[in-house]
Design an enzyme around this catalytic site. Structure first.
Site, PDB file in Angstrom:
ATOM      1  N   LYS A  79     -35.497 -32.907  -1.198  1.00 24.07           N
ATOM      2  CA  LYS A  79     -34.752 -34.170  -1.266  1.00 24.07           C
ATOM      3  C   LYS A  79     -33.475 -34.108  -0.436  1.00 24.07           C
ATOM      4  O   LYS A  79     -33.162 -35.037   0.316  1.00 24.07           O
ATOM      5  CB  LYS A  79     -34.424 -34.518  -2.722  1.00 24.07           C
ATOM      6  CG  LYS A  79     -33.847 -35.928  -2.878  1.00 24.07           C
ATOM      7  CD  LYS A  79     -33.768 -36.329  -4.339  1.00 24.07           C
ATOM      8  CE  LYS A  79     -32.530 -35.818  -4.994  1.00 24.07           C
ATOM      9  NZ  LYS A  79     -32.336 -36.339  -6.355  1.00 24.07           N
TER      10      LYS A  79
ATOM     11  N   ASP B  68     -34.877 -40.282  -5.460  1.00 27.00           N
ATOM     12  CA  ASP B  68     -34.040 -39.931  -6.605  1.00 27.00           C
ATOM     13  C   ASP B  68     -34.376 -40.884  -7.748  1.00 27.00           C
ATOM     14  O   ASP B  68     -35.347 -41.648  -7.679  1.00 27.00           O
ATOM     15  CB  ASP B  68     -32.552 -39.977  -6.233  1.00 27.00           C
ATOM     16  CG  ASP B  68     -32.060 -41.397  -5.969  1.00 27.00           C
ATOM     17  OD1 ASP B  68     -32.864 -42.355  -5.964  1.00 27.00           O
ATOM     18  OD2 ASP B  68     -30.837 -41.558  -5.771  1.00 27.00           O
TER      19      ASP B  68
END
Length: 238
Positions: free
Chosen positions: A146, A164
């Site tokens: 991420k 997220d």
């Protein structure tokens, strides 16, 4: 996004398996096109709310933001970066010196270890310059998929969807994905978002989830895509 790491470099990251291509109906393609046309019209050049000036300060800021708000990270880095905005300066500061700057952020001890360990690798293996490819980024302590996606996307190096909690929630409410994991949602979004919008979609979805499509009481009355949202009726009057 944060992984408890010792100072030693991480093992080589495993490649992400190639996703099965999702088939989209003409109606799905048109709805997605309209959704992102509206986001683009409202905010043509969305950017991260984390403050940074260089690739290195971006990597540090994004790594610190794991399980923390951008506001709290900015408060910390506004004081940290004038003192240590390069890996060399970060190493001079050291883990003990770094901790007071980031102690207000969750998991600060682990993050301090990772930041210092990553600085060592950047200096020793990359001549003090942040490596700007996914595999090298993900080899740095504290940098997972991420974080690497956010960095590469923000610097316009690689279109990437970093999933997220906000992106996950908005993707499901807009029925852009029904994936059960961030990787599955990322694959669905990559398949359904029109190519011209891929570099900006990450930010639009985060900001929409942060300020409009919030977790408990989504603000459907001010939502620019409410008429295109299959979940709207679930929340009207909420």
């Amino acid at each position: 996004m944060v992984r408890a790491m010792a100072a030693a470099p991480k093992s080589k990251p495993k490649s992400k398996s190639k996703p099965v291509k999702r088939r989209l109906s003409p109606a799905e393609k048109q709805r997605s096109q309209t959704l992102f046309e509206r986001f683009a019209a409202a905010s043509p050049d969305p950017r991260t709310e984390l403050r940074f000036k260089t690739p290195y300060t971006l990597v540090v800021a994004v790594a610190l933001s794991a399980q923390a708000t951008d506001v709290s990270v900015n408060k910390a880095t506004d004081k940290l970066f004038p003192v240590a905005d390069t890996p060399e300066k970060m190493l001079a500061l050291g883990e003990a010196g770094l901790i007071p700057y980031i102690a207000s952020i969750g998991l600060y001890r682990t993050k301090a270890k990772n930041v210092i360990a990553a600085a060592h690798i950047i200096v020793d293996q990359y001549g003090g310059e942040v490596p700007l490819n996914r595999e090298a980024l993900m080899s740095l302590p504290g940098v997972g998929r991420k974080t690497a996606s956010v960095v590469l996307n923000e610097l316009d190096i690689e279109p990437a969807i970093a999933v997220d909690t906000h992106v996950f929630r908005v993707a499901h409410r807009l029925k852009l994905s029904n994936g059960k994991t961030p990787d599955q949602v990322e694959d669905d979004l990559t398949a359904i978002i029109p190519a011209p919008y891929l570099t900006r979609a990450h930010h639009w979805l985060i900001l929409h989830g942060r300020y409009v499509c919030v977790a408990r009481k989504p603000k459907c009355g001010i939502c620019m895509v409410a008429d295109l949202c299959p979940s709207r009726e679930l929340f009207m009057g909420a």
